[in-house]
Design a protein around this motif. Sequence first.
Motif, PDB file in Angstrom:
ATOM      1  N   LEU A 135       0.854  -1.191   0.000  1.00  0.00           N
ATOM      2  CA  LEU A 135       0.000   0.000   0.000  1.00  0.00           C
ATOM      3  C   LEU A 135       0.886   1.235   0.000  1.00  0.00           C
ATOM      4  O   LEU A 135       1.916   1.277   0.674  1.00  0.00           O
ATOM      5  N   LEU A 136       0.455   2.253  -0.712  1.00  0.00           N
ATOM      6  CA  LEU A 136       1.157   3.531  -0.746  1.00  0.00           C
ATOM      7  C   LEU A 136       0.169   4.647  -0.451  1.00  0.00           C
ATOM      8  O   LEU A 136      -0.830   4.803  -1.165  1.00  0.00           O
ATOM      9  N   LEU A 137       0.426   5.406   0.601  1.00  0.00           N
ATOM     10  CA  LEU A 137      -0.398   6.557   0.957  1.00  0.00           C
ATOM     11  C   LEU A 137       0.321   7.828   0.521  1.00  0.00           C
ATOM     12  O   LEU A 137       1.478   8.056   0.883  1.00  0.00           O
ATOM     13  N   LEU A 138      -0.380   8.648  -0.254  1.00  0.00           N
ATOM     14  CA  LEU A 138       0.172   9.910  -0.756  1.00  0.00           C
ATOM     15  C   LEU A 138      -0.702  11.054  -0.238  1.00  0.00           C
ATOM     16  O   LEU A 138      -1.691  11.431  -0.871  1.00  0.00           O
ATOM     17  N   PRO A 139      -0.378  11.628   0.922  1.00  0.00           N
ATOM     18  CA  PRO A 139      -1.232  12.665   1.508  1.00  0.00           C
ATOM     19  C   PRO A 139      -1.381  13.911   0.656  1.00  0.00           C
ATOM     20  O   PRO A 139      -2.374  14.617   0.739  1.00  0.00           O
ATOM     21  N   ARG A 140      -0.363  14.209  -0.159  1.00  0.00           N
ATOM     22  CA  ARG A 140      -0.414  15.410  -0.999  1.00  0.00           C
ATOM     23  C   ARG A 140      -0.173  15.078  -2.472  1.00  0.00           C
ATOM     24  O   ARG A 140       0.305  15.914  -3.242  1.00  0.00           O
ATOM     25  N   GLY A 141      -0.477  13.864  -2.865  1.00  0.00           N
ATOM     26  CA  GLY A 141      -0.249  13.463  -4.243  1.00  0.00           C
ATOM     27  C   GLY A 141       1.202  13.098  -4.486  1.00  0.00           C
ATOM     28  O   GLY A 141       1.998  12.954  -3.554  1.00  0.00           O
ATOM     29  N   LEU A 142       1.564  12.979  -5.738  1.00  0.00           N
ATOM     30  CA  LEU A 142       2.913  12.545  -6.099  1.00  0.00           C
ATOM     31  C   LEU A 142       3.944  13.655  -6.056  1.00  0.00           C
ATOM     32  O   LEU A 142       5.143  13.396  -5.983  1.00  0.00           O
ATOM     33  N   GLU A 181       5.727  12.821   2.761  1.00  0.00           N
ATOM     34  CA  GLU A 181       5.280  12.849   1.373  1.00  0.00           C
ATOM     35  C   GLU A 181       4.582  11.546   0.989  1.00  0.00           C
ATOM     36  O   GLU A 181       3.629  11.554   0.210  1.00  0.00           O
ATOM     37  N   ARG A 182       5.056  10.457   1.531  1.00  0.00           N
ATOM     38  CA  ARG A 182       4.431   9.163   1.239  1.00  0.00           C
ATOM     39  C   ARG A 182       4.708   8.188   2.374  1.00  0.00           C
ATOM     40  O   ARG A 182       5.731   8.267   3.045  1.00  0.00           O
ATOM     41  N   ILE A 183       3.771   7.276   2.567  1.00  0.00           N
ATOM     42  CA  ILE A 183       3.907   6.202   3.545  1.00  0.00           C
ATOM     43  C   ILE A 183       3.729   4.894   2.804  1.00  0.00           C
ATOM     44  O   ILE A 183       2.703   4.666   2.152  1.00  0.00           O
ATOM     45  N   HIS A 184       4.710   4.047   2.912  1.00  0.00           N
ATOM     46  CA  HIS A 184       4.721   2.762   2.200  1.00  0.00           C
ATOM     47  C   HIS A 184       4.512   1.644   3.217  1.00  0.00           C
ATOM     48  O   HIS A 184       5.314   1.479   4.141  1.00  0.00           O
ATOM     49  N   ILE A 185       3.438   0.906   3.084  1.00  0.00           N
ATOM     50  CA  ILE A 185       3.141  -0.230   3.949  1.00  0.00           C
ATOM     51  C   ILE A 185       3.341  -1.504   3.140  1.00  0.00           C
ATOM     52  O   ILE A 185       2.654  -1.721   2.137  1.00  0.00           O
ATOM     53  N   ARG A 241      -5.934   3.370   9.474  1.00  0.00           N
ATOM     54  CA  ARG A 241      -5.179   2.150   9.791  1.00  0.00           C
ATOM     55  C   ARG A 241      -3.746   2.248   9.277  1.00  0.00           C
ATOM     56  O   ARG A 241      -2.807   1.766   9.927  1.00  0.00           O
ATOM     57  N   THR A 242      -3.569   2.875   8.137  1.00  0.00           N
ATOM     58  CA  THR A 242      -2.223   3.078   7.605  1.00  0.00           C
ATOM     59  C   THR A 242      -1.398   3.970   8.522  1.00  0.00           C
ATOM     60  O   THR A 242      -0.228   3.681   8.817  1.00  0.00           O
ATOM     61  N   LEU A 243      -2.001   5.054   8.995  1.00  0.00           N
ATOM     62  CA  LEU A 243      -1.290   5.957   9.897  1.00  0.00           C
ATOM     63  C   LEU A 243      -0.949   5.262  11.212  1.00  0.00           C
ATOM     64  O   LEU A 243       0.127   5.461  11.779  1.00  0.00           O
ATOM     65  N   ARG A 244      -1.852   4.439  11.705  1.00  0.00           N
ATOM     66  CA  ARG A 244      -1.576   3.714  12.952  1.00  0.00           C
ATOM     67  C   ARG A 244      -0.413   2.750  12.762  1.00  0.00           C
ATOM     68  O   ARG A 244       0.461   2.643  13.625  1.00  0.00           O
ATOM     69  N   THR A 245      -0.387   2.048  11.645  1.00  0.00           N
ATOM     70  CA  THR A 245       0.719   1.141  11.358  1.00  0.00           C
ATOM     71  C   THR A 245       2.035   1.903  11.285  1.00  0.00           C
ATOM     72  O   THR A 245       3.070   1.455  11.804  1.00  0.00           O
ATOM     73  N   TRP A 246       2.000   3.079  10.670  1.00  0.00           N
ATOM     74  CA  TRP A 246       3.201   3.913  10.550  1.00  0.00           C
ATOM     75  C   TRP A 246       3.708   4.340  11.924  1.00  0.00           C
ATOM     76  O   TRP A 246       4.909   4.295  12.195  1.00  0.00           O
ATOM     77  N   GLY A 282       7.631   3.162  15.058  1.00  0.00           N
ATOM     78  CA  GLY A 282       8.500   3.790  16.048  1.00  0.00           C
ATOM     79  C   GLY A 282       9.552   4.715  15.498  1.00  0.00           C
ATOM     80  O   GLY A 282      10.359   5.250  16.250  1.00  0.00           O
ATOM     81  N   HIS A 283       9.557   4.961  14.186  1.00  0.00           N
ATOM     82  CA  HIS A 283      10.556   5.881  13.645  1.00  0.00           C
ATOM     83  C   HIS A 283       9.893   6.926  12.755  1.00  0.00           C
ATOM     84  O   HIS A 283      10.398   7.297  11.707  1.00  0.00           O
ATOM     85  N   THR A 284       8.758   7.418  13.218  1.00  0.00           N
ATOM     86  CA  THR A 284       7.987   8.383  12.457  1.00  0.00           C
ATOM     87  C   THR A 284       8.539   9.788  12.649  1.00  0.00           C
ATOM     88  O   THR A 284       9.337  10.060  13.533  1.00  0.00           O
ATOM     89  N   THR A 285       8.065  10.685  11.806  1.00  0.00           N
ATOM     90  CA  THR A 285       8.424  12.093  11.915  1.00  0.00           C
ATOM     91  C   THR A 285       7.148  12.906  12.038  1.00  0.00           C
ATOM     92  O   THR A 285       6.043  12.398  11.922  1.00  0.00           O
TER      93      THR A 285
END
Length: 301
Positions: free
Chosen positions: A84-91, A126-130, A171-176, A180-183
């Motif tokens: 899964l790829l989350l793009l909060p502000r697009g590419l 910019e992106r979260i990769h699960i 759920r993606t944000l919770r996994t991120w 433990g190394h989030t910003t």
Amino acid sequence: MTGSLENLTDLPDGGPRGGVSGDLLSHVLAQIRLTGDHVRSRDVAPSEHLDLEAGAAHVLVLADGALHIEDAGEAPVVIDGGDLLLLPRGLGGARLVASRARASVIVCRFWFDPHSLRGMIAALPERIHIGRAEGAGWLEGIVPFLMVEVTDDAPGAALMISRIIDVIVIRTLRTWVQRGHTTGWLGGLSDARIARALKLVHERPLQRWSVDALADAAGMSRSSFCERFAALVGRSPLRYQNEWRLNLARAMLAAGDARVGEIALRVGYESESAFSRAYKAMFGYPPRNETPSPGEERLPD
């Protein structure tokens, strides 16, 4: 959300690893409002790039094949089948390109409410990769359910699609966070000391927390606390506290069960005029019954 301040701030103790209160995380994430308005399945030919609408946020689930994220000056990132790829502000300036084989991807477009704790949304990466392994416990179950709703013409399908996208994003944000190394503000929740201060602000929004009191709760010096809080959360402690109170007020206004002056007192303002000025400064309009934002009125294509 309900209009009761007690319901809005009743957070049981306890939480997952890393010192984060699970209820605190839920409480914060509940303030991020979004509307999903479009889901489609796309086949991307070898070496073809995937076009996404500029200005919108997206969730991509790769059903088959592989996509490469190509960004100038960075090594390509591979998105494999099941990821899964989350793009909060697009590419942004990046490109998503299929590898040597055809890729099949589910594209979910959504829109953040711009007034939902704006500092949080701005601070998202910019992106979260699960990866497939991380999402195996939940992604494999929810995506088929989403695709069933996409093909359903029954009344309420548009709302169901929006809510399912909402669940996937949260759920993606919770996994991120649990990595433990989030910003950004997510890093504030995963930092045990800063999380203690955040918990106080969320549990007792009526109390006028001083920086010294919050620093004491975090077990840090005032200067170290302010520096660490601002670096992780993207806001000073007092600005974050004020934004949180105003977002609680906005939720109560949306519920429509109290007058503006009553809500002002509930969230700790001494006068309705002071509350109105602060509210207008944050949201751009005076306190009133809430109406859907432009993104919230969209329907699936």
